[in-house]
Write a protein that holds these residues in place. Structure first.
Motif, mmCIF file in Angstrom:
data_model
loop_
_atom_site.group_PDB
_atom_site.id
_atom_site.type_symbol
_atom_site.label_atom_id
_atom_site.label_comp_id
_atom_site.label_asym_id
_atom_site.label_seq_id
_atom_site.Cartn_x
_atom_site.Cartn_y
_atom_site.Cartn_z
ATOM 1 N N PHE A 132 20.897 12.469 21.671
ATOM 2 C CA PHE A 132 21.565 11.351 21.269
ATOM 3 C C PHE A 132 22.944 11.731 20.960
ATOM 4 O O PHE A 132 23.629 10.786 20.262
ATOM 5 C CB PHE A 132 20.640 10.242 20.776
ATOM 6 C CG PHE A 132 20.162 11.034 19.507
ATOM 7 C CD1 PHE A 132 20.777 11.253 18.442
ATOM 8 C CD2 PHE A 132 18.703 11.082 19.306
ATOM 9 C CE1 PHE A 132 20.325 11.882 17.257
ATOM 10 C CE2 PHE A 132 18.233 11.547 18.260
ATOM 11 C CZ PHE A 132 18.759 12.143 17.281
ATOM 12 N N THR A 133 23.452 12.721 21.156
ATOM 13 C CA THR A 133 24.954 13.014 20.803
ATOM 14 C C THR A 133 25.707 12.664 21.869
ATOM 15 O O THR A 133 25.555 12.857 22.955
ATOM 16 C CB THR A 133 24.929 14.408 20.644
ATOM 17 O OG1 THR A 133 23.854 15.012 19.502
ATOM 18 C CG2 THR A 133 26.604 14.553 19.915
ATOM 19 N N GLY A 134 26.911 11.878 21.434
ATOM 20 C CA GLY A 134 27.602 11.396 22.422
ATOM 21 C C GLY A 134 28.998 12.022 22.537
ATOM 22 O O GLY A 134 29.641 12.462 21.606
ATOM 23 N N GLU A 135 29.851 12.123 23.737
ATOM 24 C CA GLU A 135 31.161 12.350 23.913
ATOM 25 C C GLU A 135 31.550 11.685 25.169
ATOM 26 O O GLU A 135 30.781 11.145 25.863
ATOM 27 C CB GLU A 135 31.374 13.905 24.007
ATOM 28 C CG GLU A 135 30.807 14.389 25.392
ATOM 29 C CD GLU A 135 31.429 15.808 25.802
ATOM 30 O OE1 GLU A 135 32.461 15.983 25.287
ATOM 31 O OE2 GLU A 135 30.880 16.719 26.620
ATOM 32 N N LYS A 152 21.819 4.893 20.338
ATOM 33 C CA LYS A 152 21.924 6.207 19.204
ATOM 34 C C LYS A 152 23.103 7.093 19.930
ATOM 35 O O LYS A 152 24.267 7.649 19.209
ATOM 36 C CB LYS A 152 20.877 7.279 19.199
ATOM 37 C CG LYS A 152 19.667 6.521 18.377
ATOM 38 C CD LYS A 152 20.178 6.515 16.845
ATOM 39 C CE LYS A 152 19.065 6.112 16.089
ATOM 40 N NZ LYS A 152 19.333 6.137 14.574
ATOM 41 N N TRP A 153 23.456 7.158 21.397
ATOM 42 C CA TRP A 153 24.320 7.928 21.854
ATOM 43 C C TRP A 153 25.799 7.312 21.765
ATOM 44 O O TRP A 153 26.935 8.053 21.530
ATOM 45 C CB TRP A 153 23.824 8.048 23.410
ATOM 46 C CG TRP A 153 24.997 8.578 24.340
ATOM 47 C CD1 TRP A 153 25.230 10.189 24.413
ATOM 48 C CD2 TRP A 153 25.597 8.152 25.378
ATOM 49 N NE1 TRP A 153 26.064 10.527 25.565
ATOM 50 C CE2 TRP A 153 26.516 9.336 25.819
ATOM 51 C CE3 TRP A 153 26.108 6.934 25.581
ATOM 52 C CZ2 TRP A 153 27.575 9.124 26.731
ATOM 53 C CZ3 TRP A 153 26.970 6.560 26.650
ATOM 54 C CH2 TRP A 153 27.599 7.627 27.151
ATOM 55 N N VAL A 154 25.785 5.846 21.978
ATOM 56 C CA VAL A 154 26.956 5.107 21.879
ATOM 57 C C VAL A 154 27.401 5.275 20.457
ATOM 58 O O VAL A 154 28.748 5.440 20.280
ATOM 59 C CB VAL A 154 26.761 3.583 22.139
ATOM 60 C CG1 VAL A 154 28.066 2.816 21.873
ATOM 61 C CG2 VAL A 154 26.447 3.567 23.846
ATOM 62 N N GLU A 155 26.426 5.257 19.292
ATOM 63 C CA GLU A 155 26.905 5.347 18.042
ATOM 64 C C GLU A 155 27.547 6.703 17.518
ATOM 65 O O GLU A 155 28.523 6.741 16.671
ATOM 66 C CB GLU A 155 25.718 5.054 16.943
ATOM 67 C CG GLU A 155 25.217 3.545 17.089
ATOM 68 C CD GLU A 155 24.076 3.607 16.479
ATOM 69 O OE1 GLU A 155 23.739 4.746 15.434
ATOM 70 O OE2 GLU A 155 23.113 2.314 16.164
ATOM 71 N N SER A 156 27.238 7.650 18.093
ATOM 72 C CA SER A 156 27.835 8.973 18.036
ATOM 73 C C SER A 156 28.821 9.309 18.978
ATOM 74 O O SER A 156 29.318 10.680 19.089
ATOM 75 C CB SER A 156 26.626 10.066 17.909
ATOM 76 O OG SER A 156 26.096 10.216 19.353
ATOM 77 N N GLY A 157 29.211 8.510 19.826
ATOM 78 C CA GLY A 157 30.606 8.564 20.547
ATOM 79 C C GLY A 157 30.542 8.642 22.177
ATOM 80 O O GLY A 157 31.536 8.827 22.618
ATOM 81 N N GLY A 158 29.461 8.242 22.636
ATOM 82 C CA GLY A 158 29.345 7.821 24.112
ATOM 83 C C GLY A 158 29.865 6.661 24.403
ATOM 84 O O GLY A 158 30.109 5.752 23.465
ATOM 85 N N ASN A 159 30.470 6.391 25.488
ATOM 86 C CA ASN A 159 31.057 5.362 26.212
ATOM 87 C C ASN A 159 30.106 4.373 26.732
ATOM 88 O O ASN A 159 29.659 4.590 27.775
ATOM 89 C CB ASN A 159 32.306 5.721 27.069
ATOM 90 C CG ASN A 159 33.082 4.899 27.573
ATOM 91 O OD1 ASN A 159 32.593 3.574 27.613
ATOM 92 N ND2 ASN A 159 34.069 4.860 28.182
ATOM 93 N N SER A 160 29.878 3.195 26.069
ATOM 94 C CA SER A 160 28.865 2.402 26.426
ATOM 95 C C SER A 160 28.995 1.619 27.937
ATOM 96 O O SER A 160 28.130 1.458 28.514
ATOM 97 C CB SER A 160 28.891 0.974 25.506
ATOM 98 O OG SER A 160 30.176 0.411 25.355
ATOM 99 N N LYS A 161 30.503 1.793 28.408
ATOM 100 C CA LYS A 161 30.615 1.311 29.873
ATOM 101 C C LYS A 161 30.227 2.081 30.710
ATOM 102 O O LYS A 161 30.104 1.862 31.964
ATOM 103 C CB LYS A 161 32.092 1.143 29.880
ATOM 104 C CG LYS A 161 32.715 -0.370 28.877
ATOM 105 C CD LYS A 161 34.176 -0.402 29.111
ATOM 106 C CE LYS A 161 34.689 -1.472 28.153
ATOM 107 N NZ LYS A 161 36.352 -1.627 28.312
ATOM 108 N N LYS A 162 29.938 3.379 30.457
ATOM 109 C CA LYS A 162 29.331 4.537 31.178
ATOM 110 C C LYS A 162 27.791 4.664 31.186
ATOM 111 O O LYS A 162 27.330 5.396 31.960
ATOM 112 C CB LYS A 162 30.239 5.767 31.107
ATOM 113 C CG LYS A 162 31.564 5.471 31.246
ATOM 114 C CD LYS A 162 32.348 7.075 31.123
ATOM 115 C CE LYS A 162 33.703 6.886 31.416
ATOM 116 N NZ LYS A 162 34.567 8.336 30.825
ATOM 117 N N ALA A 163 27.246 4.114 30.272
ATOM 118 C CA ALA A 163 25.902 4.283 30.105
ATOM 119 C C ALA A 163 24.828 3.632 31.188
ATOM 120 O O ALA A 163 25.098 2.221 31.434
ATOM 121 C CB ALA A 163 25.583 3.892 28.525
ATOM 122 N N VAL A 164 23.966 4.229 31.683
ATOM 123 C CA VAL A 164 22.868 3.604 32.424
ATOM 124 C C VAL A 164 21.630 4.002 31.726
ATOM 125 O O VAL A 164 21.211 5.228 31.701
ATOM 126 C CB VAL A 164 23.148 3.938 33.896
ATOM 127 C CG1 VAL A 164 22.107 3.266 34.651
ATOM 128 C CG2 VAL A 164 24.344 3.361 34.399
#
Length: 230
Positions: A120-123, A141-153
Protein backbone atom coordinates in the motif's frame (compact mmCIF):
# COMPACT_ATOMS: atom_id res chain seq x y z
CA UNK A 1 8.89 -16.89 -12.45
CA UNK A 2 8.41 -17.90 -8.84
CA UNK A 3 5.21 -19.48 -7.52
CA UNK A 4 4.50 -16.69 -5.00
CA UNK A 5 1.26 -14.74 -4.95
CA UNK A 6 2.49 -11.52 -6.57
CA UNK A 7 4.43 -13.40 -9.24
CA UNK A 8 1.49 -15.67 -10.09
CA UNK A 9 -0.81 -12.62 -10.27
CA UNK A 10 1.25 -11.13 -13.11
CA UNK A 11 1.72 -14.51 -14.77
CA UNK A 12 -2.06 -15.00 -14.75
CA UNK A 13 -2.66 -11.65 -16.46
CA UNK A 14 -0.09 -12.54 -19.13
CA UNK A 15 -1.74 -15.91 -19.72
CA UNK A 16 -5.31 -14.58 -19.84
CA UNK A 17 -4.70 -11.74 -22.32
CA UNK A 18 -6.21 -12.92 -25.64
CA UNK A 19 -3.29 -13.66 -27.97
CA UNK A 20 -5.29 -12.70 -31.08
CA UNK A 21 -5.30 -9.13 -29.71
CA UNK A 22 -2.09 -8.88 -27.69
CA UNK A 23 1.51 -9.91 -28.26
CA UNK A 24 2.91 -10.43 -24.75
CA UNK A 25 6.52 -10.42 -23.57
CA UNK A 26 7.09 -11.52 -19.97
CA UNK A 27 10.38 -10.41 -18.41
CA UNK A 28 11.65 -12.08 -15.26
CA UNK A 29 14.99 -12.12 -13.45
CA UNK A 30 17.13 -14.90 -12.08
CA UNK A 31 16.62 -15.25 -8.31
CA UNK A 32 19.50 -12.94 -7.38
CA UNK A 33 20.58 -12.28 -3.78
CA UNK A 34 19.70 -9.04 -1.98
CA UNK A 35 22.53 -6.85 -0.69
CA UNK A 36 22.19 -5.46 2.85
CA UNK A 37 18.89 -7.24 3.38
CA UNK A 38 17.88 -10.51 5.01
CA UNK A 39 15.08 -11.00 2.48
CA UNK A 40 15.46 -14.09 0.31
CA UNK A 41 13.28 -14.20 -2.79
CA UNK A 42 11.69 -17.58 -3.53
CA UNK A 43 13.37 -19.42 -6.42
CA UNK A 44 12.10 -19.49 -9.96
CA UNK A 45 9.91 -22.48 -10.77
CA UNK A 46 10.47 -24.02 -14.23
CA UNK A 47 6.93 -25.39 -14.15
CA UNK A 48 5.56 -21.84 -13.95
CA UNK A 49 7.63 -20.87 -17.01
CA UNK A 50 6.33 -23.88 -18.95
CA UNK A 51 2.76 -22.96 -18.04
CA UNK A 52 3.14 -19.31 -19.12
CA UNK A 53 4.89 -20.23 -22.37
CA UNK A 54 2.18 -22.77 -23.18
CA UNK A 55 -0.35 -19.92 -23.21
CA UNK A 56 1.47 -18.18 -26.06
CA UNK A 57 3.54 -15.71 -24.01
CA UNK A 58 7.13 -14.90 -25.03
CA UNK A 59 9.13 -15.44 -21.82
CA UNK A 60 12.45 -13.61 -21.44
CA UNK A 61 14.94 -14.33 -18.66
CA UNK A 62 17.01 -11.37 -17.46
CA UNK A 63 20.30 -11.72 -15.61
CA UNK A 64 21.19 -9.67 -12.55
CA UNK A 65 24.07 -10.31 -10.16
CA UNK A 66 22.33 -8.84 -7.11
CA UNK A 67 19.71 -6.35 -5.98
CA UNK A 68 20.21 -3.55 -3.48
CA UNK A 69 17.89 -4.44 -0.61
CA UNK A 70 17.98 -1.53 1.84
CA UNK A 71 17.17 1.61 -0.15
CA UNK A 72 14.66 2.63 -2.82
CA UNK A 73 14.56 2.18 -5.77
CA UNK A 74 16.38 -1.11 -4.97
CA UNK A 75 18.75 -0.93 -7.94
CA UNK A 76 19.96 -4.03 -9.76
CA UNK A 77 23.68 -4.79 -9.97
CA UNK A 78 25.15 -5.86 -13.35
CA UNK A 79 21.95 -6.56 -15.25
CA UNK A 80 21.47 -7.20 -18.97
CA UNK A 81 17.81 -6.06 -18.90
CA UNK A 82 18.46 -3.14 -21.22
CA UNK A 83 19.95 -5.44 -23.86
CA UNK A 84 16.50 -7.01 -24.23
CA UNK A 85 14.05 -4.35 -23.12
CA UNK A 86 13.23 -1.08 -24.90
CA UNK A 87 10.10 0.65 -23.65
CA UNK A 88 9.43 2.20 -27.08
CA UNK A 89 8.69 -1.32 -28.40
CA UNK A 90 5.54 -1.57 -26.26
CA UNK A 91 2.09 -0.01 -26.18
CA UNK A 92 1.88 -0.49 -22.43
CA UNK A 93 3.71 -2.19 -19.57
CA UNK A 94 2.06 -4.11 -16.73
CA UNK A 95 3.78 -4.41 -13.36
CA UNK A 96 3.23 -6.41 -10.19
CA UNK A 97 4.92 -4.53 -7.34
CA UNK A 98 4.67 -2.92 -3.93
CA UNK A 99 3.96 0.60 -5.16
CA UNK A 100 7.09 2.46 -4.01
CA UNK A 101 9.61 3.82 -6.56
CA UNK A 102 11.28 0.66 -7.83
CA UNK A 103 13.87 -0.32 -10.42
CA UNK A 104 13.42 -0.63 -13.40
CA UNK A 105 10.04 1.14 -13.42
CA UNK A 106 11.65 4.33 -12.11
CA UNK A 107 13.53 4.50 -15.44
CA UNK A 108 10.47 3.88 -17.63
CA UNK A 109 9.02 7.35 -18.09
CA UNK A 110 7.35 7.48 -21.52
CA UNK A 111 5.41 4.27 -22.15
CA UNK A 112 2.09 3.84 -20.32
CA UNK A 113 2.32 1.72 -17.17
CA UNK A 114 -0.55 -0.24 -15.67
CA UNK A 115 0.51 -1.00 -12.11
CA UNK A 116 -0.91 -3.85 -10.08
CA UNK A 117 -0.13 -2.95 -6.46
CA UNK A 118 0.42 -5.63 -3.83
CA UNK A 119 1.29 -3.47 -0.82
CA UNK A 120 0.00 0.00 0.00
CA UNK A 121 2.90 2.34 -0.70
CA UNK A 122 1.87 4.93 -3.28
CA UNK A 123 3.66 6.94 -5.92
CA UNK A 124 2.47 8.85 -8.96
CA UNK A 125 4.11 9.92 -12.19
CA UNK A 126 2.61 10.98 -15.53
CA UNK A 127 2.99 7.69 -17.43
CA UNK A 128 1.32 5.58 -14.72
CA UNK A 129 -2.10 5.52 -16.36
CA UNK A 130 -3.87 3.06 -14.04
CA UNK A 131 -3.23 1.42 -10.70
CA UNK A 132 -5.09 -1.78 -9.86
CA UNK A 133 -5.66 -2.33 -6.13
CA UNK A 134 -7.04 -5.51 -4.57
CA UNK A 135 -9.60 -4.06 -2.13
CA UNK A 136 -10.98 -0.73 -0.89
CA UNK A 137 -8.93 -0.84 2.33
CA UNK A 138 -5.71 -1.20 0.36
CA UNK A 139 -6.79 1.52 -2.09
CA UNK A 140 -7.35 4.01 0.75
CA UNK A 141 -3.94 3.21 2.29
CA UNK A 142 -2.28 3.55 -1.12
CA UNK A 143 -3.89 6.96 -1.74
CA UNK A 144 -2.88 8.16 1.74
CA UNK A 145 0.76 7.32 1.01
CA UNK A 146 0.97 9.12 -2.34
CA UNK A 147 -1.09 7.23 -4.91
CA UNK A 148 -3.35 9.13 -7.29
CA UNK A 149 -6.98 8.34 -6.45
CA UNK A 150 -8.09 9.24 -9.99
CA UNK A 151 -5.99 6.38 -11.36
CA UNK A 152 -7.07 3.77 -8.81
CA UNK A 153 -9.26 0.82 -9.78
CA UNK A 154 -10.22 -1.94 -7.34
CA UNK A 155 -10.18 -5.43 -8.90
CA UNK A 156 -10.02 -8.42 -6.51
CA UNK A 157 -7.26 -10.95 -7.12
CA UNK A 158 -7.39 -12.40 -10.62
CA UNK A 159 -7.46 -16.19 -10.49
CA UNK A 160 -7.23 -18.64 -13.38
CA UNK A 161 -9.37 -21.55 -12.20
CA UNK A 162 -7.80 -24.85 -13.28
CA UNK A 163 -9.76 -27.88 -14.38
CA UNK A 164 -10.94 -30.00 -11.46
CA UNK A 165 -8.94 -33.11 -10.69
CA UNK A 166 -8.94 -35.63 -7.90
CA UNK A 167 -6.68 -35.11 -4.91
CA UNK A 168 -5.43 -37.37 -2.16
CA UNK A 169 -4.80 -34.45 0.19
CA UNK A 170 -8.08 -34.83 2.10
CA UNK A 171 -7.27 -38.44 2.91
CA UNK A 172 -3.68 -37.61 3.85
CA UNK A 173 -4.87 -34.88 6.24
CA UNK A 174 -7.90 -36.89 7.44
CA UNK A 175 -10.39 -34.28 6.24
CA UNK A 176 -13.87 -35.74 5.54
CA UNK A 177 -15.07 -35.60 1.94
CA UNK A 178 -18.18 -33.63 2.94
CA UNK A 179 -16.25 -31.00 4.93
CA UNK A 180 -15.86 -27.45 3.64
CA UNK A 181 -12.21 -26.36 3.43
CA UNK A 182 -11.10 -22.73 3.70
CA UNK A 183 -7.53 -21.54 3.46
CA UNK A 184 -4.67 -19.92 1.58
CA UNK A 185 -0.97 -20.29 0.83
CA UNK A 186 1.70 -17.81 1.90
CA UNK A 187 5.46 -17.66 2.29
CA UNK A 188 7.00 -18.50 5.65
CA UNK A 189 7.57 -14.83 6.46
CA UNK A 190 6.71 -13.28 9.81
CA UNK A 191 6.60 -9.73 8.41
CA UNK A 192 3.55 -10.44 6.23
CA UNK A 193 1.57 -12.29 8.92
CA UNK A 194 -2.03 -11.15 9.43
CA UNK A 195 -4.47 -12.61 11.97
CA UNK A 196 -7.58 -11.59 10.00
CA UNK A 197 -8.28 -14.85 8.13
CA UNK A 198 -7.99 -17.10 11.19
CA UNK A 199 -9.94 -14.65 13.35
CA UNK A 200 -12.73 -14.67 10.77
CA UNK A 201 -12.69 -18.47 10.63
CA UNK A 202 -12.97 -18.57 14.43
CA UNK A 203 -16.54 -17.25 14.07
CA UNK A 204 -17.61 -20.19 11.92
CA UNK A 205 -15.37 -23.01 13.18
CA UNK A 206 -17.22 -26.32 13.25
CA UNK A 207 -16.45 -30.03 12.98
CA UNK A 208 -17.46 -29.82 9.29
CA UNK A 209 -15.30 -26.77 8.56
CA UNK A 210 -11.53 -26.89 8.13
CA UNK A 211 -8.96 -24.14 7.62
CA UNK A 212 -5.80 -25.11 5.72
CA UNK A 213 -2.71 -22.89 5.51
CA UNK A 214 0.03 -23.99 3.13
CA UNK A 215 3.25 -22.36 4.31
CA UNK A 216 2.57 -19.39 6.53
CA UNK A 217 4.43 -17.88 9.46
CA UNK A 218 5.04 -19.24 12.95
CA UNK A 219 2.52 -16.67 14.20
CA UNK A 220 -0.17 -18.48 12.17
CA UNK A 221 0.61 -21.68 14.08
CA UNK A 222 0.48 -19.88 17.41
CA UNK A 223 -2.85 -18.26 16.63
CA UNK A 224 -4.30 -21.53 15.27
CA UNK A 225 -3.36 -23.25 18.54
CA UNK A 226 -5.08 -20.53 20.55
CA UNK A 227 -8.23 -20.78 18.43
CA UNK A 228 -8.22 -24.58 18.62
CA UNK A 229 -8.07 -24.51 22.41
CA UNK A 230 -10.65 -21.74 22.88
Amino acid sequence: MAAGGTEKYLQTIAMLLPKDKFEVDFFYTVDAPFIRSSFIHPPNDPRRRELVEASGVNVIEVHVDAKIGDKEPYDWVNTNLWDYFNESNYDFIVSARGGYPEYPFNLINDTKIIDTIHSFTGEDKPNICQAILLCNWQRDKWVESGGNSKKAVVIPTVVKVPAKKSSKLRGKLEIPEDAFVYGFHQGNREEIFSPVSLQAYNHIKHSKNYFLIMGGAHQHRQLASQIDSS
